[in-house]
Write an enzyme that holds these catalytic residues in place. Structure first.
Site, mmCIF file in Angstrom:
data_model
loop_
_atom_site.group_PDB
_atom_site.id
_atom_site.type_symbol
_atom_site.label_atom_id
_atom_site.label_comp_id
_atom_site.label_asym_id
_atom_site.label_seq_id
_atom_site.Cartn_x
_atom_site.Cartn_y
_atom_site.Cartn_z
ATOM 1 N N GLY A 155 2.879 -1.142 4.295
ATOM 2 C CA GLY A 155 2.902 0.281 3.966
ATOM 3 C C GLY A 155 4.332 0.739 3.700
ATOM 4 O O GLY A 155 4.895 0.488 2.639
ATOM 5 N N GLY A 156 4.936 1.382 4.698
ATOM 6 C CA GLY A 156 6.250 2.016 4.563
ATOM 7 C C GLY A 156 7.305 1.164 3.866
ATOM 8 O O GLY A 156 8.011 1.640 2.967
ATOM 9 N N ASN A 163 0.875 -1.177 0.000
ATOM 10 C CA ASN A 163 0.000 0.000 0.000
ATOM 11 C C ASN A 163 0.909 1.223 0.000
ATOM 12 O O ASN A 163 1.527 1.538 1.011
ATOM 13 C CB ASN A 163 -0.887 -0.048 1.254
ATOM 14 C CG ASN A 163 -1.721 1.202 1.428
ATOM 15 O OD1 ASN A 163 -1.782 2.056 0.544
ATOM 16 N ND2 ASN A 163 -2.366 1.311 2.576
ATOM 17 N N TRP A 164 0.995 1.877 -1.145
ATOM 18 C CA TRP A 164 1.950 2.986 -1.285
ATOM 19 C C TRP A 164 1.381 4.306 -0.779
ATOM 20 O O TRP A 164 2.056 5.335 -0.852
ATOM 21 C CB TRP A 164 2.433 3.081 -2.739
ATOM 22 C CG TRP A 164 3.198 1.864 -3.182
ATOM 23 C CD1 TRP A 164 3.616 0.839 -2.374
ATOM 24 C CD2 TRP A 164 3.636 1.520 -4.509
ATOM 25 N NE1 TRP A 164 4.288 -0.110 -3.112
ATOM 26 C CE2 TRP A 164 4.310 0.286 -4.435
ATOM 27 C CE3 TRP A 164 3.517 2.141 -5.752
ATOM 28 C CZ2 TRP A 164 4.861 -0.349 -5.549
ATOM 29 C CZ3 TRP A 164 4.072 1.508 -6.866
ATOM 30 C CH2 TRP A 164 4.736 0.283 -6.764
ATOM 31 N N LYS A 165 0.151 4.275 -0.319
ATOM 32 C CA LYS A 165 -0.490 5.461 0.294
ATOM 33 C C LYS A 165 -0.272 6.701 -0.571
ATOM 34 O O LYS A 165 -0.211 6.591 -1.785
ATOM 35 C CB LYS A 165 0.026 5.638 1.733
ATOM 36 C CG LYS A 165 -0.179 4.358 2.549
ATOM 37 C CD LYS A 165 -0.036 4.538 4.024
ATOM 38 C CE LYS A 165 -0.263 3.198 4.721
ATOM 39 N NZ LYS A 165 -0.164 3.280 6.163
ATOM 40 N N GLU A 204 -6.926 4.461 7.979
ATOM 41 C CA GLU A 204 -6.742 5.897 7.706
ATOM 42 C C GLU A 204 -7.998 6.484 7.070
ATOM 43 O O GLU A 204 -8.367 7.627 7.328
ATOM 44 C CB GLU A 204 -5.492 6.100 6.820
ATOM 45 C CG GLU A 204 -4.220 5.896 7.626
ATOM 46 C CD GLU A 204 -3.033 5.363 6.844
ATOM 47 O OE1 GLU A 204 -3.050 5.393 5.599
ATOM 48 O OE2 GLU A 204 -2.077 4.887 7.496
ATOM 49 N N GLU A 240 -5.421 -5.235 10.547
ATOM 50 C CA GLU A 240 -4.407 -4.213 10.776
ATOM 51 C C GLU A 240 -4.691 -3.498 12.095
ATOM 52 O O GLU A 240 -5.492 -2.554 12.125
ATOM 53 C CB GLU A 240 -4.411 -3.190 9.638
ATOM 54 C CG GLU A 240 -4.106 -3.793 8.283
ATOM 55 C CD GLU A 240 -3.520 -2.757 7.330
ATOM 56 O OE1 GLU A 240 -2.422 -2.993 6.821
ATOM 57 O OE2 GLU A 240 -4.136 -1.710 7.126
ATOM 58 N N HIS A 264 -9.583 1.033 4.922
ATOM 59 C CA HIS A 264 -8.309 1.190 5.625
ATOM 60 C C HIS A 264 -8.527 2.092 6.840
ATOM 61 O O HIS A 264 -9.335 3.015 6.797
ATOM 62 C CB HIS A 264 -7.269 1.791 4.680
ATOM 63 C CG HIS A 264 -5.888 1.769 5.255
ATOM 64 N ND1 HIS A 264 -5.456 2.704 6.167
ATOM 65 C CD2 HIS A 264 -4.855 0.909 5.096
ATOM 66 C CE1 HIS A 264 -4.217 2.425 6.530
ATOM 67 N NE2 HIS A 264 -3.829 1.335 5.891
ATOM 68 N N GLY A 271 2.353 2.160 10.846
ATOM 69 C CA GLY A 271 3.280 3.286 10.722
ATOM 70 C C GLY A 271 3.979 3.649 12.026
ATOM 71 O O GLY A 271 4.614 4.693 12.124
ATOM 72 N N SER A 322 3.373 -2.241 10.341
ATOM 73 C CA SER A 322 4.827 -2.300 10.554
ATOM 74 C C SER A 322 5.448 -3.638 10.148
ATOM 75 O O SER A 322 6.346 -4.144 10.829
ATOM 76 C CB SER A 322 5.175 -1.949 11.999
ATOM 77 O OG SER A 322 4.763 -0.619 12.280
HETATM 78 P P1 PGA Z 1 2.793 0.236 7.674
HETATM 79 O O1 PGA Z 1 1.336 0.427 7.052
HETATM 80 O O2 PGA Z 1 3.359 -1.034 7.077
HETATM 81 O O3 PGA Z 1 3.566 1.463 7.233
HETATM 82 O O4 PGA Z 1 2.646 0.130 9.134
HETATM 83 C C1 PGA Z 1 0.478 -0.650 6.854
HETATM 84 C C2 PGA Z 1 -0.832 -0.213 6.268
HETATM 85 O O5 PGA Z 1 -1.306 0.881 6.607
HETATM 86 O O6 PGA Z 1 -1.432 -0.937 5.451
#
Ligand code: PGA
Length: 254
Positions: free
Chosen positions: A237-238, A12-14, A100, A170, A98, A176, A216
């Protein structure tokens, strides 16, 4: 351990990367992929980067997802992108719900249910995100939160359609933050989610259903997470923004 469910590693490149950077990242991961890989890999770039990534992965087994989808096919919804537009852009999958989106954009379980139904009607595979906050975990409400999120998300969705969904568990406190759920904590939640699926749709359904872990995930913890019997993949994500790290995650060792 042989897993019967096909693993899925999703990035997930957000809201990161330019078109050029997204295309380059997609290409670098594509080039580094083990040609004998047996599981699925999915990229979820920003809407504006879908075309660049589509071109970079064309002809490879990598799958393309949108990070969100609206519930209507078309209409006066400024800023939204419809399932038809997402499919037209080359996506087979859409991330829905998600944390977010839930927290920052105030998406409710009802909206998420509408989005799921719409994606399914349009033959998109949804990646449904669920998870508890730190406060909810500390108050021992994790299972109750997961159960409510699932019941409301799956409302009026029959088993045939629901089988196209993948759940990403999640925990919000792990996204994050660098704090990963321990493999045991993740496994526990996945077992609970699978039991709930069994209650909703029956044992065979639950046994075949894929549940990803997210929060993470990194090169250092991927192997121990994937060693858990009920973890069928990860949503990253990251660490999916760095080709070498993401490739190590994709090529997990169990
Ligand atoms: P993260 O994000 O790996 O940066 O913790 C995961 C996600 O939001 O899907």
């Amino acid at each position: 351990m042989i897993k019967t469910r096909k693993s899925l590693i999703a990035g997930n490149w957000k809201m990161h990367l330019s078109r050029k950077e997204a295309g380059e990242l997609a290409l670098a991961v594509r080039k580094g992929l083990d040609p004998d890989m047996k599981h699925e890999v999915l990229f979820a770039p920003s809407f504006t980067n879908l075309e660049a990534v589509r071109q970079a992965i064309h002809g490879s087994p990598i799958l393309l997802a949108a990070q969100d989808v609206h519930w209507e096919d078309a209409g006066a919804y400024t800023g939204a992108v419809s399932p038809l537009q997402i499919k037209d852009a080359g996506c087979t999958h859409a991330i829905i719900g998600h944390s977010e989106r839930r927290k920052i954009f105030l998406e409710t379980d009802e909206i998420i249910n509408k989005k799921l139904k719409s994606a399914l009607k349009n033959s998109l595979f949804p990646v449904l995100c669920i998870g508890e906050t730190l406060e909810e975990r500390e108050q021992q409400k994790t299972y109750r939160v997961l159960q409510t999120q699932m019941q409301k998300a799956f409302l009026e969705i029959d088993a045939g359609s629901a089988s196209k969904i993948v759940i990403a568990y999640e925990p919000v406190w792990a996204i994050g933050t660098g704090k990963t759920a321990t493999p045991d904590q993740a496994q526990d939640a996945h077992v609970f989610i699978r039991k709930e699926l069994e209650r909703l749709y029956g044992e065979n359904f639950a046994t075949g259903f894929r549940i990803l872990y997210g929060g993470s995930v990194k090169a250092e913890n991927i192997d121990s997470l994937m060693a858990q019997p009920d973890i069928d993949g990860v949503l990253v994500g990251g660490e999916s923004l760095k080709a070498d790290k993401f490739l190590r995650i994709i090529h997990f060792r169990v």
